[in-house]
Design an enzyme around this catalytic site. Structure first.
Site, PDB file in Angstrom:
ATOM      1  N   LYS A  77      36.078  11.955  43.675  1.00  0.00           N
ATOM      2  CA  LYS A  77      35.680  10.550  43.565  1.00  0.00           C
ATOM      3  C   LYS A  77      36.520   9.709  44.527  1.00  0.00           C
ATOM      4  O   LYS A  77      37.736   9.921  44.648  1.00  0.00           O
ATOM      5  CB  LYS A  77      35.866  10.073  42.117  1.00  0.00           C
ATOM      6  N   SER A 152      31.101   5.080  36.139  1.00  0.00           N
ATOM      7  CA  SER A 152      31.191   4.791  37.557  1.00  0.00           C
ATOM      8  C   SER A 152      31.272   6.046  38.427  1.00  0.00           C
ATOM      9  O   SER A 152      31.196   5.966  39.650  1.00  0.00           O
ATOM     10  CB  SER A 152      32.446   3.934  37.815  1.00  0.00           C
ATOM     11  N   SER A 176      33.424   6.675  32.101  1.00  0.00           N
ATOM     12  CA  SER A 176      32.902   6.908  33.449  1.00  0.00           C
ATOM     13  C   SER A 176      32.810   8.368  33.860  1.00  0.00           C
ATOM     14  O   SER A 176      32.331   8.671  34.946  1.00  0.00           O
ATOM     15  CB  SER A 176      33.740   6.142  34.475  1.00  0.00           C
TER      16      SER A 176
END
Length: 483
Positions: A77, A152, A176
């Site tokens: 990420k 996210s 997330s």
């Protein structure tokens, strides 16, 4: 062969037995990226040439390899820094930022021989539940390209669901990892707060953020956890004590499962609730007992979270001012004007909204009324979980109130979007570990995730229950029909 459906142990054996080369496995990932990435948009940046160079080096040292992540392609990420690699948090304000160090979790994977193939797309600064709040465009759900992958960590989840990466790292501040895992039919683990180092994770809300893995298999996420787990002196919240996963001594027949009534009420899609209940029904045949429990302060978790998280975000994001790194507005009159224009132009709408909320909550005259009161309610939520875990071993709930919603469906209604995390937020407030495992599909063919919550540092319980649900459903054999 679809390599992402195998466990790391199975892949490792293929590589060690010379039935699969590391380069061939990398070919598999990049061929999927070439076929699908234009539609999915799971990555912000890719390191193809460097990855192949690394693969050839690792192949030469294969006889000395011991780690199960050795030679395995992984997506990271884009809020975890890597030395010399641009890290943006999917934000215009960090464009051009090249960090001089590597996040501890990423470094531990690199040292164990994992191949970082790229940085995954995300909601800007991890603020969102759909990966639509990205300066690089939205990520799309591999199961339906008209729908969101959750957020996210949507890019991390989508890269695994599509076979672009064998596993990935995401971060979980209010759900997330677990919510996008639910929406993309992947397995997502949020470890106990403090178990995995946050050093090198660009902060959203420091008391809530936690790094964790995505994969298609339960075994894989726990094998990855064993690599990134452990104390780190560079992280002041890292736990010094060791909590090994003693999985072998746990027997399902001795476990008592709690089902919180507050997690199956208003706002939960009926199909989602029914699929989760069906999994609980199957599980009830092998465990000691299944009982209804109550977490009475659950209804206050959402407002509590959005006061604490936004307040911490207001503080953490104050450093992005155009002075030291990243984006700077071109036309300004003086220093204050430069601050204003840089932040106004550099941050997206959702990030600005949360900074404003957090700044208000911390402002003079409102601190006690909002932020301090939220911290007191957080303590009540923690006490709720402590009380329930005196009687049960794990708690089972849905991971998301709905399956994947359509792109743009909630973009203009922030409150509706915030409700997407209503089932995952309490876990972060309490610092507990939780696992999302696919439990089936709804009538539209969209994945539904089952959330398993355990006491602090009892990830071993998550593994045992999650593994049973996985083997009952064998959802890892079901793949999105991408073209």
């Amino acid at each position: 062969m679809r390599y992402e459906t195998l466990t790391l142990a199975q892949l490792h054996n293929l590589i060690i037995d010379k039935k699969l080369s590391i380069r061939e496995l990398l070919d598999y990932s990049f061929s999927n990226i070439e076929k699908y990435e234009e539609n999915i948009n799971a990555f912000i940046s890719l390191y193809k040439e460097e990855s192949y160079k690394k693969a050839d080096e690792l192949q030469k040292g294969l006889d000395d390899s011991k780690s199960l992540v050795y030679g395995i392609p992984v997506a990271i990420k884009d809020n975890m820094v890597i030395d010399g690699k641009e890290t943006t948090c999917a934000s215009k304000i960090l464009k051009g930022f090249i960090p001089p160090y590597t996040a501890t979790s990423v470094k531990r994977l690199q040292d164990a021989g994992a191949i970082i193939i790229g940085k995954a797309n995300m909601d800007e600064f991890a603020m969102g539940s759909s990966t639509e709040n990205s300066a690089f465009g939205p990520t799309k759900n591999p199961w339906d390209l008209e729908r969101v992958p959750g957020g996210s960590s949507g890019g991390s989840a989508a890269s695994v669901a599509s076979g672009e990466a064998i596993f990935s790292l995401g971060s979980d501040t209010g759900g997330s990892i677990r919510q996008p895992a639910s929406l993309t039919g992947t397995v997502g683990l949020k470890p106990t707060y403090g178990r995995v180092s946050r050093y090198g994770l660009i902060a959203f809300a420091s008391s809530l953020d936690q790094i964790g893995p995505f994969a298609r298999r339960v075994d894989t996420v726990f094998d990855v956890l064993s690599v990134i787990d452990g104390y780190d002196a560079m992280d002041s919240t890292s736990i010094k004590d060791s909590y090994p996963l003693d999985i072998e001594r746990i027997e399902l027949k001795n476990l008592k499962i709690g089902i919180p009534k507050e997690y199956f009420g208003e706002g939960i899609d009926l199909e989602v609730a029914d699929i989760v209940k069906e999994n609980i029904k199957v599980l009830s045949g092998v465990v000691r007992d299944v009982v209804e429990v109550s977490l009475p302060h659950t209804e206050y978790a959402l407002p509590t979270y959005y006061l604490i998280a936004t307040a911490e975000a207001s503080s953490n994001l104050a450093r992005y001012d155009g002075v030291q790194y990243g984006y700077r507005a071109k036309d300004y009159e003086d220093l204050i004007d430069m601050y204003k224009k840089t932040r106004s132009q550099g941050f997206g709408e959702e990030v600005k909204r949360r900074i404003m909320l957090g700044t208000y909550a911390l402002s003079s005259g409102y601190y006690d009324a909002y932020y301090l009161k939220a911290q007191k309610v957080r303590t009540l939520i923690i006490e709720d979980f402590k009380k329930v875990f005196e009687d049960v071993d794990v708690i089972i709930t849905p991971a998301s109130p709905t399956t994947a919603f359509k792109l743009g469906e909630k973009a203009k209604d922030p409150l509706s979007m915030y409700l997407s995390d209503i089932l995952t937020i309490p876990v972060n407030l309490a610092g507990l570990p939780a696992l999302t495992v696919p439990g089936g599909r709804d009538s539209k063919g969209l994945p539904v995730g089952v959330q398993i919550i355990a006491p602090h540092f009892r990830e071993d319980l998550l593994y045992k229950v999650g593994k049973f649900i996985e083997e009952e459903n064998k959802f890892y054999e079901e793949l999105p029909k991408l073209s």
